[in-house]
Scaffold this motif. Structure first.
Motif, PDB file in Angstrom:
ATOM      1  N   TYR A   1      -2.844  -7.311   9.445  1.00 23.92           N
ATOM      2  CA  TYR A   1      -3.638  -7.049  10.652  1.00 23.92           C
ATOM      3  C   TYR A   1      -2.769  -6.592  11.821  1.00 23.92           C
ATOM      4  CZ  TYR A   1      -7.613  -7.613  13.833  1.00 23.92           C
ATOM      5  OH  TYR A   1      -8.626  -7.379  14.723  1.00 23.92           O
ATOM      6  N   HIS A   2      -1.584  -7.173  11.945  1.00 22.49           N
ATOM      7  CA  HIS A   2      -0.706  -6.834  13.074  1.00 22.49           C
ATOM      8  C   HIS A   2      -0.268  -5.376  13.052  1.00 22.49           C
ATOM      9  CE1 HIS A   2       2.011  -7.644   9.733  1.00 22.49           C
ATOM     10  NE2 HIS A   2       2.934  -6.950  10.370  1.00 22.49           N
ATOM     11  N   LEU A   3      -0.383  -4.719  11.896  1.00 23.21           N
ATOM     12  CA  LEU A   3       0.029  -3.319  11.791  1.00 23.21           C
ATOM     13  C   LEU A   3      -0.907  -2.377  12.546  1.00 23.21           C
ATOM     14  CD1 LEU A   3       1.086  -3.137   8.029  1.00 23.21           C
ATOM     15  CD2 LEU A   3       2.556  -3.412  10.039  1.00 23.21           C
TER      16      LEU A   3
ATOM     17  N   ARG B   1       9.785  -2.464   9.466  1.00 20.52           N
ATOM     18  CA  ARG B   1      11.181  -2.397   9.001  1.00 20.52           C
ATOM     19  C   ARG B   1      11.389  -1.272   7.994  1.00 20.52           C
ATOM     20  NH1 ARG B   1      11.906  -8.525   7.168  1.00 20.52           N
ATOM     21  NH2 ARG B   1       9.756  -8.062   6.540  1.00 20.52           N
ATOM     22  N   ASP B   2      10.306  -0.893   7.307  1.00 20.98           N
ATOM     23  CA  ASP B   2      10.415   0.134   6.264  1.00 20.98           C
ATOM     24  C   ASP B   2      10.002   1.521   6.746  1.00 20.98           C
ATOM     25  OD1 ASP B   2      11.170  -1.811   4.299  1.00 20.98           O
ATOM     26  OD2 ASP B   2       9.051  -2.410   4.206  1.00 20.98           O
TER      27      ASP B   2
ATOM     28  N   THR C   1       6.617   3.120   1.345  1.00 21.80           N
ATOM     29  CA  THR C   1       7.484   2.582   0.301  1.00 21.80           C
ATOM     30  C   THR C   1       8.453   3.699  -0.069  1.00 21.80           C
ATOM     31  OG1 THR C   1       5.954   3.267  -1.452  1.00 21.80           O
ATOM     32  CG2 THR C   1       5.697   1.039  -0.590  1.00 21.80           C
ATOM     33  N   GLU C   2       9.324   3.450  -0.975  1.00 20.51           N
ATOM     34  CA  GLU C   2      10.364   4.431  -1.298  1.00 20.51           C
ATOM     35  C   GLU C   2       9.750   5.746  -1.785  1.00 20.51           C
ATOM     36  OE1 GLU C   2      14.455   4.810  -3.979  1.00 20.51           O
ATOM     37  OE2 GLU C   2      13.266   2.966  -3.983  1.00 20.51           O
TER      38      GLU C   2
END
Length: 260
Positions: free
Chosen positions: A17-19, A174-175, A203-204
């Motif tokens: 949710y914080h995103l 962070r990603d 993701t990668e």
């Protein structure tokens, strides 16, 4: 409202949710400042006993707790309510929470000074009967002259224009950057819509895509005002984002002492 589907929606969203915020802590502080100002305007400085009956992961409740109020949080989603308590503790505060449907609040009569229902939560109730039940329960747990605060989307314009999507919101993780947006599918009645809530997290070399679905009732100001008055509230006032500084329109009203 389908209780199971709404609970599932927020159980699944609780971790992410914080995103939806570029800076969640900054948003908590800003929202608490505005809401605290409205509480002070109506009830004085306090501190006040506040029930946030749609607390989610604590966006409003934590900020109001840190501002000095005695806040209790409840939410249909037990996952979200548990995260709200944990996030408050991580910030050096205490936020008691409970998993509860806003139509069946498990609290005693007249124990709160303020009842907050924020973040467009009330429009998950899809019938007039559900709205009446919820608002009567909110009135029940408020003291005489207690303050009701509801924040909702600006649906008057949406009902005219029938938007099919919201602008993307971008937050830093962070990603990398995460993207949130919504698709709206309007019902034939022109008042309700099915929402698809998309979150894309990096993701990668690719994206992780999560889609959650729910339904809302796009209540106009006049509709919600009528329901609130019918439930026994007076001094009903709408505060626009331009006047309040809040990101959604805010309805405030007070529990009429004569309403039982």
């Amino acid at each position: 409202m389908s209780e199971l589907s709404v609970r599932d929606f927020y159980d699944e969203l609780a971790h992410d949710y914080h995103l939806m915020f570029r800076d969640w802590d900054a948003s908590m502080a800003y929202q608490a400042e505005v809401l605290d100002g409205l509480v002070r305007l109506c009830l004085g400085a306090g501190p006040h006993a506040i029930l946030d009956c749609s607390c989610g992961i604590g966006t409003q409740a934590i900020g109001l707790t840190l501002a000095g109020h005695q806040v209790v949080g409840s939410d249909l989603s037990p996952v979200a309510a548990a995260r709200a308590a944990a996030e408050a503790a991580a910030r050096g505060s205490r936020l008691p929470t409970a998993a509860a449907d806003m139509r069946r609040l498990p609290f005693s009569d007249g124990v709160f000074d303020v009842l907050l229902c924020a973040d467009n939560s009330l429009p998950h109730l899809l019938s007039g009967q559900d709205l009446r039940t919820a608002l009567l329960g909110m009135r029940r747990v408020l003291r005489d002259d207690g303050l009701l605060m509801i924040t909702v989307r600006a649906y008057d314009e949406a009902r005219r224009t029938k938007p099919t999507a919201t602008p993307p919101q971008v937050s830093d993780t962070r990603d990398g950057q995460a993207i949130t947006f919504q698709l709206w599918h309007w019902h034939e009645d022109g008042e309700r819509y099915d929402l698809e809530h998309f979150q894309l997290t990096p993701t990668e070399n690719t994206w992780n895509v999560r889609v959650r679905r729910s339904t809302y009732w796009a209540l106009t100001r006049s509709q919600l005002t009528e329901f609130v008055a019918e439930a026994g509230f007076t001094d009903i006032t709408w505060h626009s984002p331009d006047s309040s500084g809040y990101y959604q329109p805010v309805l405030t009203a007070q529990r009429s002492p004569s309403a039982r």
